[in-house]
Motif scaffolding. Structure first.
Motif, short mmCIF file in Angstrom:
data_model
loop_
_atom_site.label_atom_id
_atom_site.label_comp_id
_atom_site.label_asym_id
_atom_site.label_seq_id
_atom_site.Cartn_x
_atom_site.Cartn_y
_atom_site.Cartn_z
N ASP A 102 101.63 31.32 37.02
CA ASP A 102 102.38 30.66 35.96
C ASP A 102 101.44 30.41 34.79
N TYR A 126 107.47 37.43 31.98
CA TYR A 126 107.56 36.04 32.39
C TYR A 126 108.91 35.46 32.00
N THR A 130 106.87 31.57 33.93
CA THR A 130 106.60 31.91 35.33
C THR A 130 106.95 33.38 35.54
#
Lengths: 221, 190
Positions: free
Chosen positions: B67, B36, B58
């Motif tokens: 997310d 992420y 995200t």
């Protein structure tokens, strides 16, 4: 005109079967008298048994139509988008279940609501996967097409029935009865031939081309 | 990059077999580690009510996860709190393959803005024989106290020696050195 014994949305079933598992979703296979299209929702009636589902596969062939239907809206096989849930006070099971079921056109009823944690990260996958993650194996679809999350309960079959045959190796009975609606998984039965109370594990209601019907019952264990 | 082995429904038999297998592995996605991009980090409380640094992120690529907001770190060193640099990436895992228990488990190599380590007893560096380090601010205070104590004495001495013959090599007065700050620029302790 005499009422038909076995129909889909009022159209006559020539032959077919309704399979009801202990957990999971039931399915119907039917060969119709004509090749007219059948639209969702599908209400299948066999005697006093009424089952609601939707078309999974439909084909017209040689003047008749063959259908495979699954219980409910057929939505649990649909993909859902990924979505994150976060609540320091706790994410409720009902929140996640209602979201995923409504996203795919299904209805769900929880035996017990609960907090599942402060997060739930839903993946982009078939909705049935999310159902499995949250409910494990312990869910089933009722005859009205509502997904019940929780264990099955049962009652005793009180109406008359005849045991046509019994295979002790497989635990499979073939039953004749007018009361098809009582023969669903979780219910129990016994009579003078079967003194030990039997619990229905799965049921297959069969309608044959000669107009006869039978109930194939597999018992636990 | 590995192409995910998702079933193709053009081959119904293979697809059916794969669905059965996948059905037996509902936690499979949560057994993985996912990258992420950090979009925010902030001080808050974790799920147990303890003070924690939380992270939003995200996905850096097309993965089957969304997310993510407000997840905590499971640091390699307990008590460590990390304030990442802007644009850092983190690796997210799920404890016991449980979708309700996401955690940050690792970082990329970007130099973080701040790193804190909190303990209830000691942090020991350098093996056996370690003794407590001196804190620059406390040392500076002590040196300034010494300076304050000695300055009048030196001033009085210098005044007394004023006008006296200068010893060869001497300067005629005792210099007073003011201590300079000696604190490290990036390391703090308490």
């Amino acid at each position: 005109m005499a009422e038909e014994y076995a129909t889909v949305n009022g159209n006559r079933i020539v032959s077919g079967s309704i399979t009801l598992p202990y957990y999971g979703i039931g399915a119907v296979d039917a060969v119709m008298a004509g090749d007219d299209e059948v639209s969702d929702p599908c209400v299948v009636t066999v005697g006093n048994l009424v089952w609601t589902g939707s078309i999974f596969r439909s084909h017209a062939f040689a003047g008749s139509r063959s259908l495979r239907m699954v219980g409910g809206g057929g939505g649990w096989r649909k993909l859902v988008d990924s979505q994150a849930y976060s609540n320091p006070a706790g994410v409720r099971l009902s929140t996640v279940m209602n979201d995923v079921s409504s996203a795919v056109g299904e209805e769900v009823n929880l035996a017990d609501d609960m907090t599942i944690g402060t997060f739930f990260v839903r993946e982009n996958a078939q909705a049935q996967r999310v159902l499995r993650q949250l409910a494990g194996d312990i869910w089933w679809m009722d005859l009205e097409g509502v997904t019940q999350v929780g264990p099955r309960s049962g009652s005793t079959v009180s109406s008359d029935f005849l045991i046509q045959s019994f295979n002790p190796s497989t635990g499979k009975f073939v039953i004749s009865t007018e009361d098809l609606a009582s023969w669903t998984p979780g219910n129990t039965f016994s009579n003078e031939l079967v003194k030990d109370v039997q619990t229905i594990s799965s049921v297959r209601h069969v309608v044959s081309e000669d107009g006869k019907s039978r109930v194939e019952v597999m018992v636990t264990p | 990059m590995i192409v995910n082995a998702t079933p193709t429904f053009m081959d119904r038999i293979l697809a059916a077999i794969r669905e059965i297998i996948r059905g037996e592995l509902p936690q499979l996605t949560y057994s993985g580690i996912w990258e992420y991009q950090i979009t925010d980090s902030y001080d808050s409380s974790d799920s147990n009510g303890n003070s924690a640094r939380l992270y939003d992120g995200t996905p850096t690529s097309d993965i089957p996860l969304p997310d993510i907001v407000g997840i905590a770190l499971r640091p390699g060193i307990p008590g460590m709190i990390i304030e990442p640099a802007a644009g850092s990436t983190m690796l997210v895992g799920f404890i016991n393959s449980d979708p309700t228990r996401p955690y940050v488990i690792a970082w990329d190599g970007a130099t973080p803005d701040n790193v804190k380590v909190d303990v209830s007893s000691n942090i020991e560096l350098g093996g056996s024989g370690a003794t407590y380090v001196a804190l620059a601010q406390l040392v500076f205070i002590q040196l300034n106290s010494i300076l304050a104590t000695l300055t009048p004495m030196v001033t009085a001495f210098n005044s007394a020696m004023s006008g006296q013959p200068v010893i060869s090599g001497g300067s005629g007065s005792v210099p007073v050195y003011s201590p300079l700050p000696v604190a490290a620029s990036k390391v703090k302790a308490s």
